[in-house]
Every structure is written in structure tokens, then in C-alpha cells.
Design a protein around this motif. Structure first.
Motif, PDB file in Angstrom:
ATOM      1  N   LEU A  19       0.764  -1.208   0.167  1.00 33.70           N
ATOM      2  CA  LEU A  19      -0.101   0.156   0.035  1.00 33.70           C
ATOM      3  C   LEU A  19       0.876   1.326  -0.007  1.00 33.70           C
ATOM      4  O   LEU A  19       1.975   1.286   0.541  1.00 33.70           O
ATOM      5  CB  LEU A  19      -0.906  -0.056   1.264  1.00 33.70           C
ATOM      6  CG  LEU A  19      -2.104  -1.175   1.408  1.00 33.70           C
ATOM      7  CD1 LEU A  19      -2.599  -0.891   2.559  1.00 33.70           C
ATOM      8  CD2 LEU A  19      -2.729  -1.012  -0.052  1.00 33.70           C
ATOM      9  N   HIS A  20       0.437   2.114  -0.528  1.00 30.95           N
ATOM     10  CA  HIS A  20       1.048   3.567  -0.661  1.00 30.95           C
ATOM     11  C   HIS A  20       1.045   4.072   0.776  1.00 30.95           C
ATOM     12  O   HIS A  20       0.106   3.900   1.306  1.00 30.95           O
ATOM     13  CB  HIS A  20       0.461   4.491  -1.782  1.00 30.95           C
ATOM     14  CG  HIS A  20       1.270   5.803  -2.024  1.00 30.95           C
ATOM     15  ND1 HIS A  20       1.172   6.804  -1.264  1.00 30.95           N
ATOM     16  CD2 HIS A  20       2.234   5.582  -3.019  1.00 30.95           C
ATOM     17  CE1 HIS A  20       2.183   7.663  -1.845  1.00 30.95           C
ATOM     18  NE2 HIS A  20       2.870   6.933  -2.769  1.00 30.95           N
ATOM     19  N   ALA A  21       1.956   5.076   1.206  1.00 29.15           N
ATOM     20  CA  ALA A  21       1.912   5.387   2.387  1.00 29.15           C
ATOM     21  C   ALA A  21       0.884   6.649   2.657  1.00 29.15           C
ATOM     22  O   ALA A  21       0.195   6.649   3.899  1.00 29.15           O
ATOM     23  CB  ALA A  21       3.414   6.278   2.542  1.00 29.15           C
ATOM     24  N   VAL A  22       0.111   6.816   1.709  1.00 28.40           N
ATOM     25  CA  VAL A  22      -0.768   7.902   1.797  1.00 28.40           C
ATOM     26  C   VAL A  22      -2.411   7.029   2.094  1.00 28.40           C
ATOM     27  O   VAL A  22      -3.270   7.361   2.784  1.00 28.40           O
ATOM     28  CB  VAL A  22      -1.366   8.823   0.457  1.00 28.40           C
ATOM     29  CG1 VAL A  22      -2.436   9.441   0.539  1.00 28.40           C
ATOM     30  CG2 VAL A  22       0.024   9.637   0.327  1.00 28.40           C
ATOM     31  N   ILE A  23      -2.368   5.771   1.488  1.00 28.89           N
ATOM     32  CA  ILE A  23      -3.508   5.087   1.593  1.00 28.89           C
ATOM     33  C   ILE A  23      -3.641   4.000   2.537  1.00 28.89           C
ATOM     34  O   ILE A  23      -4.637   3.782   3.171  1.00 28.89           O
ATOM     35  CB  ILE A  23      -3.540   4.098   0.074  1.00 28.89           C
ATOM     36  CG1 ILE A  23      -3.695   5.004  -1.123  1.00 28.89           C
ATOM     37  CG2 ILE A  23      -4.739   2.996   0.145  1.00 28.89           C
ATOM     38  CD1 ILE A  23      -3.595   4.240  -2.331  1.00 28.89           C
ATOM     39  N   ALA A  24      -2.443   3.735   3.262  1.00 26.50           N
ATOM     40  CA  ALA A  24      -2.523   2.925   4.470  1.00 26.50           C
ATOM     41  C   ALA A  24      -3.146   3.305   5.676  1.00 26.50           C
ATOM     42  O   ALA A  24      -4.073   2.459   6.307  1.00 26.50           O
ATOM     43  CB  ALA A  24      -1.072   2.597   4.769  1.00 26.50           C
ATOM     44  N   PRO A  25      -3.145   4.593   6.077  1.00 27.78           N
ATOM     45  CA  PRO A  25      -3.804   4.874   7.143  1.00 27.78           C
ATOM     46  C   PRO A  25      -5.508   4.547   7.097  1.00 27.78           C
ATOM     47  O   PRO A  25      -6.297   4.502   7.882  1.00 27.78           O
ATOM     48  CB  PRO A  25      -3.504   6.137   7.501  1.00 27.78           C
ATOM     49  CG  PRO A  25      -2.168   6.655   6.640  1.00 27.78           C
ATOM     50  CD  PRO A  25      -2.094   5.579   5.547  1.00 27.78           C
TER      51      PRO A  25
END
Length: 106
Positions: A46-52
């Protein structure tokens, strides 16, 4: 003075919601789901922006499912959804008089 008639109704008709908030055990389940979301996000690329958002989707969805239902007293949203999914989806069609008489005579 004329006597009044008393009509008895089932208790479910006049039932008022006794609790409208989450219980403590529901809070623990929601907090624990954050860890489950994190563990499931580790092996996924997952991209760092999508993970949260992925991790936050677990407690958000559990919060909605564990809330008490506003229309059905003493039931939570997930219980009502399961009842609807388990309901038999049978459509009854009207029979003609001829077929009813034929079945009765035969």
C-alpha cells in the motif's frame, strides 16, 4: 360511568431503546480492530497515503456495525443485517379460481 376496554399489546410494540451507545466490550473490539487492520496492511504493498485509510476502515466499519439499531430495539446493526440476509426470499403468486377448484376436486 361506562367501563373502558383494555387492549393488551405485546411488550415489543411499546419497547423503548434501553441503550443507545456502545458498550465497553464493543469499544475494546473496535480498538483491537486497529491492530488487525495494521497487521493486514503490512504484507500489502500500500502507498503511504492509502495505508492509514485502510487501517482506519476496520474500526470505522465495526463502529457502525456495533451501534444499536434505531428501528429495532435491543438489536445491533449487524444483527439486523444478518436477519435480513437470512430472510427467505419467496414470492407468492396469486392462483386462479380454476386451479384452486381443480386442486380441491383432484
Amino acid at each position: 360511568m361506562s367501563g373502558r376496554k383494555i387492549v393488551r399489546v405485546p411488550s415489543e410494540v411499546n419497547a423503548k431503546q434501553k441503550w443507545t451507545k456502545l458498550q465497553v466490550k464493543d469499544g475494546f473490539i473496535i480498538i483491537g480492530s486497529i491492530g488487525i487492520g495494521y497487521l493486514l496492511s503490512v504484507p500489502l504493498p500500500l502507498h503511504a497515503v492509502i495505508a492509514p485509510f485502510f487501517v482506519g476502515a476496520f474500526p470505522a466499519s465495526l463502529y457502525f456495525l456495533l451501534l444499536p439499531n434505531g428501528e429495532v430495539p435491543q438489536k445491533k446493526n449487524y444483527q439486523v443485517m444478518l436477519t435480513v440476509l437470512r430472510k427467505r426470499h419467496v414470492v407468492y403468486h396469486r392462483e386462479s379460481r380454476e386451479s384452486l377448484e381443480e386442486r380441491r376436486d383432484g
